[in-house]
Scaffold this active site. Structure first.
Site, PDB file in Angstrom:
ATOM      1  N   HIS A   1       0.213 -12.467   1.606  1.00 40.28           N
ATOM      2  CA  HIS A   1      -0.502 -11.553   0.651  1.00 40.28           C
ATOM      3  C   HIS A   1      -0.522 -12.144  -0.738  1.00 40.28           C
ATOM      4  CE1 HIS A   1      -1.461  -6.981  -0.100  1.00 40.28           C
ATOM      5  NE2 HIS A   1      -2.547  -7.623  -0.208  1.00 40.28           N
TER       6      HIS A   1
ATOM      7  N   TYR B   1       0.860  -1.160  -0.010  1.00 40.56           N
ATOM      8  CA  TYR B   1       0.134   0.088   0.043  1.00 40.56           C
ATOM      9  C   TYR B   1       0.818   1.194   0.055  1.00 40.56           C
ATOM     10  CZ  TYR B   1      -3.606  -3.481   1.597  1.00 40.56           C
ATOM     11  OH  TYR B   1      -4.266  -4.541   1.646  1.00 40.56           O
TER      12      TYR B   1
END
Length: 300
Positions: free
Chosen positions: A128, A48
């Site tokens: 992830h 992010y």
């Protein structure tokens, strides 16, 4: 380990400048507002904003206690020529992402995240998006995280994905604590139900993300996006019909979208992203409104 998760969690992708720049002040205000509304689950990732979300979230939570913080492994941030980020975050930095689900890569990823967060350890680490790296994630990333859990570097471990099939394998074949499932158990897409049933059976906590399916369920009138692309007409029509049912019961479409996953016993928390304090407060207000049982009976 079973974590104590608040029913509403804060998703840190927007304060990593997802799609548009967010000021430091707005990012901090968003975290402060989440705290003030009772949120105690905060989620971020190196992905992010190429570390921006982690740095901002760590700074905003500094000095506080009694929260659960999660970050992710699988993408290392490595030096590169400064350039605009190609993955949808409004950042220009001398870093790029490099997939790495090896044992050494996972340990390095988590250690570098702790530096950005300003913490000696973390509550939850999630593998992830290992869609194209399933076997390495199972045989290398998972054992590395399990070892770090034993060491106390992380309290709980798990997986965060937009699909349910590989997480189901992890639940069946490993000793993970948490699954973060994005977009696969919503008003429009219930395909992840087999995973949730297995999690409930085995005591694995589920954090539901992507409950708006990236936009289609986020507003009173169904939006135009589904899972980050233009929504097919059939799905827009289905969402409109769901919205009409909601309206008959005095419920807004996003209100029902937030409430729906929490009806399953495996789902411990919903994570909603926000880029400023107003969005946080609006989400909290919507999530706090009760949904009549008659609505669910009509939706089936």
């Amino acid at each position: 380990m079973t974590l104590t998760l608040s029913g509403l969690g804060f998703g840190g992708a927007p304060i990593g400048n997802l799609y548009a720049e967010v000021t430091d002040e707005d990012a901090r205000a968003a975290v402060d507002a989440a705290w003030d509304t009772g949120t105690r689950l905060f989620d971020t990732a190196p992905h992010y904003g190429l570390g921006l979300s982690e740095r901002r979230l760590g700074a905003a939570l500094a000095g506080r206690s009694g929260y659960v913080l999660s970050t992710k492994v699988g993408r290392l941030l490595v030096p590169a020529e400064p350039a605009p980020d190609p993955d949808g975050f409004a950042v220009t930095t001398g870093l790029r992402r490099q997939w790495d689900f090896s044992a050494s890569g996972v340990r390095r990823s988590l250690e570098e995240s702790l530096v950005r967060l300003g913490l000696p350890s973390i509550d939850l680490a999630l593998i992830h998006d290992p869609d194209d790296h399933a076997e390495q994630a199972l045989t290398e990333a998972y054992p590395a995280l399990a070892a770090m859990r034993d060491e106390g570097l992380v309290k709980a471990i798990g997986l965060g994905m937009n699909q349910w099939q590989l997480p189901l394998r992890f639940v069946q074949e490993t000793d993970i604590d948490v699954v973060m499932l994005a977009g696969r158990y919503t008003l429009l897409d219930r395909t992840g139900l087999p995973l949730l049933e297995e999690c409930a059976e085995r005591g694995v906590q589920v954090i539901a993300a992507g409950v708006f399916n990236s936009g289609l369920l986020a507003t009173d009138e169904p939006g135009a996006m589904f899972d980050y692309t233009a929504a097919p007409a059939e799905l827009v029509d289905r969402a409109a019909k769901i919205a009409a049912v909601c309206a008959r019961h005095g419920v807004k479409l996003p209100q029902a979208a937030i409430a729906f996953p929490l009806r399953h016993p495996a789902v411990a928390s919903i994570v909603l992203g926000a880029r400023n304090a107003d969005e946080v407060r609006r989400n909290a207000a919507i999530a706090g409104r009760p949904v009549p049982e008659e609505l669910w009976e009509e939706l089936g």
